[in-house]
Motif scaffolding. Structure first.
Motif, PDB file in Angstrom:
ATOM      1  N   TYR A 228     -10.168 -50.024  -1.603  1.00  0.00           N
ATOM      2  CA  TYR A 228      -8.742 -50.036  -1.902  1.00  0.00           C
ATOM      3  C   TYR A 228      -8.448 -49.781  -3.374  1.00  0.00           C
ATOM      4  O   TYR A 228      -7.330 -49.994  -3.827  1.00  0.00           O
ATOM      5  N   CYS A 229      -9.418 -49.320  -4.163  1.00  0.00           N
ATOM      6  CA  CYS A 229      -9.146 -49.081  -5.588  1.00  0.00           C
ATOM      7  C   CYS A 229      -8.053 -48.032  -5.713  1.00  0.00           C
ATOM      8  O   CYS A 229      -7.833 -47.216  -4.815  1.00  0.00           O
ATOM      9  N   SER A 230      -7.363 -48.055  -6.820  1.00  0.00           N
ATOM     10  CA  SER A 230      -6.221 -47.151  -6.986  1.00  0.00           C
ATOM     11  C   SER A 230      -6.649 -45.689  -6.959  1.00  0.00           C
ATOM     12  O   SER A 230      -5.897 -44.834  -6.490  1.00  0.00           O
TER      13      SER A 230
ATOM     14  N   ARG B  39      -7.308 -44.788  -3.274  1.00  0.00           N
ATOM     15  CA  ARG B  39      -6.016 -44.800  -2.586  1.00  0.00           C
ATOM     16  C   ARG B  39      -5.223 -43.531  -2.896  1.00  0.00           C
ATOM     17  O   ARG B  39      -4.638 -42.919  -2.006  1.00  0.00           O
ATOM     18  N   LYS B  40      -5.217 -43.121  -4.153  1.00  0.00           N
ATOM     19  CA  LYS B  40      -4.400 -41.974  -4.554  1.00  0.00           C
ATOM     20  C   LYS B  40      -5.038 -40.633  -4.247  1.00  0.00           C
ATOM     21  O   LYS B  40      -4.334 -39.660  -4.017  1.00  0.00           O
TER      22      LYS B  40
ATOM     23  N   SER C 231      -6.782 -54.010  -6.463  1.00  0.00           N
ATOM     24  CA  SER C 231      -6.055 -52.767  -6.708  1.00  0.00           C
ATOM     25  C   SER C 231      -5.238 -52.316  -5.504  1.00  0.00           C
ATOM     26  O   SER C 231      -4.569 -51.294  -5.571  1.00  0.00           O
TER      27      SER C 231
ATOM     28  N   ALA D 264      -2.488 -51.588  -2.795  1.00  0.00           N
ATOM     29  CA  ALA D 264      -1.029 -51.555  -2.765  1.00  0.00           C
ATOM     30  C   ALA D 264      -0.557 -52.629  -1.781  1.00  0.00           C
ATOM     31  O   ALA D 264      -1.190 -52.860  -0.750  1.00  0.00           O
TER      32      ALA D 264
END
Length: 145
Positions: free
Chosen positions: A16-18, A21-22, A116, A118
């Motif tokens: 789930y790190c940013s 995720r992005k 991180s 969301a």
């Protein structure tokens, strides 16, 4: 297209790190498997594959910024294919979503980098069971809202 051998093909860990995720986590996370780097065979499109390295912390001066692993993707369809980190040259980390062959079903999953995550996708705050549909639900996104 690519092929790779794996001694650890179970897609159980959700990151789930940013950055995950992005760059590739439409569900708010990425799932990788472990591939043996020396078995990687790009069967089609080797001359078009691109790579990207995200900056871990953009708030620090450019001279002090640390780059993440290389993330390889198809520039035609934008699918992420695998990640590679120089720290572990014997491994590549194929994105489970890029694998066409059947992968084993995990007995359980591990959720990492939750600091991180969301809020809309943080598994700690989501209901355990929700509605499930084999195809589309009988209502639109607008109707659900």
């Amino acid at each position: 297209a690519f092929e790779v051998d794996s001694l650890a093909p179970v897609p159980f860990m959700r990151c789930y790190c940013s950055i995950c995720r992005k760059t590739s986590g439409g569900g708010g996370y990425t799932v990788n498997i472990l591939g043996q780097a020396d078995t990687l065979c790009i069967t089609r499109g080797a001359d078009t594959i691109k790579s990207y390295r995200a900056v871990k912390e953009k708030s620090v001066p450019v001279a002090e910024q640390v780059l993440c692993q290389n993330r390889y993707f198809c520039p035609t369809c934008a699918s992420y294919l695998w990640a590679y980190d120089d720290k572990w040259p014997q491994w590549i980390y194929p994105y489970a979503s890029a694998i066409d062959s059947e992968l084993p079903v995990p007995k359980a999953t591990a959720n990492i980098m939750l600091g991180s995550a969301a809020k809309w996708t943080d598994p700690r705050g989501l209901p355990v069971n929700g509605e499930q549909f084999e195809e589309y639900p009988p209502y639109s996104l607008e109707e659900w809202h």
